[in-house]
Design an enzyme around this catalytic site. Sequence first.
Site, short mmCIF file in Angstrom:
data_model
loop_
_atom_site.label_atom_id
_atom_site.label_comp_id
_atom_site.label_asym_id
_atom_site.label_seq_id
_atom_site.Cartn_x
_atom_site.Cartn_y
_atom_site.Cartn_z
N SER A 1 -42.40 31.43 50.19
CA SER A 1 -41.85 30.16 49.90
C SER A 1 -42.79 29.05 50.20
CB SER A 1 -40.52 29.86 50.56
OG SER A 1 -40.59 30.06 52.17
N HIS B 1 -42.26 22.26 45.73
CA HIS B 1 -41.58 23.67 46.12
C HIS B 1 -41.83 24.68 45.30
CE1 HIS B 1 -37.94 26.22 45.72
NE2 HIS B 1 -38.19 26.43 47.10
N ARG C 1 -39.62 35.75 44.95
CA ARG C 1 -39.03 36.87 45.75
C ARG C 1 -38.71 38.15 45.11
NH1 ARG C 1 -35.96 32.24 44.41
NH2 ARG C 1 -34.09 32.75 43.40
N GLY D 1 -31.71 35.41 59.58
CA GLY D 1 -33.02 35.17 59.38
C GLY D 1 -33.53 34.28 60.35
N ARG D 2 -35.01 33.92 60.37
CA ARG D 2 -35.79 33.04 61.44
C ARG D 2 -35.15 31.67 61.20
NH1 ARG D 2 -40.94 31.34 62.74
NH2 ARG D 2 -41.22 31.56 65.19
#
Length: 308
Positions: free
Chosen positions: A95, A109, A113, A262-263
Amino acid sequence: MEAEVSPDRVVETFRALQDHIADRLGALEPDATFEIDRWTRPAGGDGDTRVITNGATFERAGVNFSRVTGDKLPASASARRPELAGRSFLATGVSVVAHPRNPYVPTAHANIRFFVAEKEDEAPVWWFGGGFDLTPFYPFHEDAVAWHQAANAACAPFGNDLYPRFKHWCDEYFYLPHREETRGIGGLFFDDFDELGFVDSFGFVQSVGQAFIDAYTPIVERRYRHEYGPRERDFQLYRRGRYVEFNLVYDRGTLFGLQSRGRAESILMSMPPLASWQYGFTPEPGSPEAELYTGFLKPQDWLAAAGS
């Protein structure tokens, strides 16, 4: 799963794409370098977050790679395919977000995935997703046309129907219903994509990733020296507020990342470093700010506009 499907190959290719995009963006930034933060996920997986902060060209830019595994697919990922709920999964992707300092340079952007969902005694199910979109603060017809020409060229080798389908999907996806406006001028968006078989579907997402950086860098080079003042900066910060609203309320990638634990630092890297909200703002009639609303934040045929 088809014999040629190789999650390891996808992971390796996505890591290389991260390197390539970071190198291209880094070459545009004279005053800052990417901070590299490699991390592991206790529940399964790892990633590499690269962020430029407070640069001359990019106030913030990030290029993330992640590889997340788990025993149970999060609700945001299985909402469109409820029969996959509860399967173990691998999700990997790249991303990118770029928030330029100069208001005349658009925010950009991109995301590509890959998902594999598995269940004992059943065939794994895989798909690709992703796309890219452009969020200008000031309207430049040339940039919008070039962006969509690049999107069309990325799709063309894989089918003439892909660009119109995924352009329309992008216009629908990056829409803020509560504002009744699109986030920007769109580009491509696709999900649950496996219709070309693994080899060509994988080739398609690689084409999209390359087209993104090839389309964005010339726009940055054309605009980043443009003079601006407090008016343009204030409008940029106001429009960045729309970006925040979309990401926190509607973006499926953000929701998946948070639901899969997730982080957070990497997931929320996409946020602009500064944004503002003004009550009841209305652009001055006939101004460039007004033209953004009347001429750009509406779905339209940018390829047909190339000759206008």
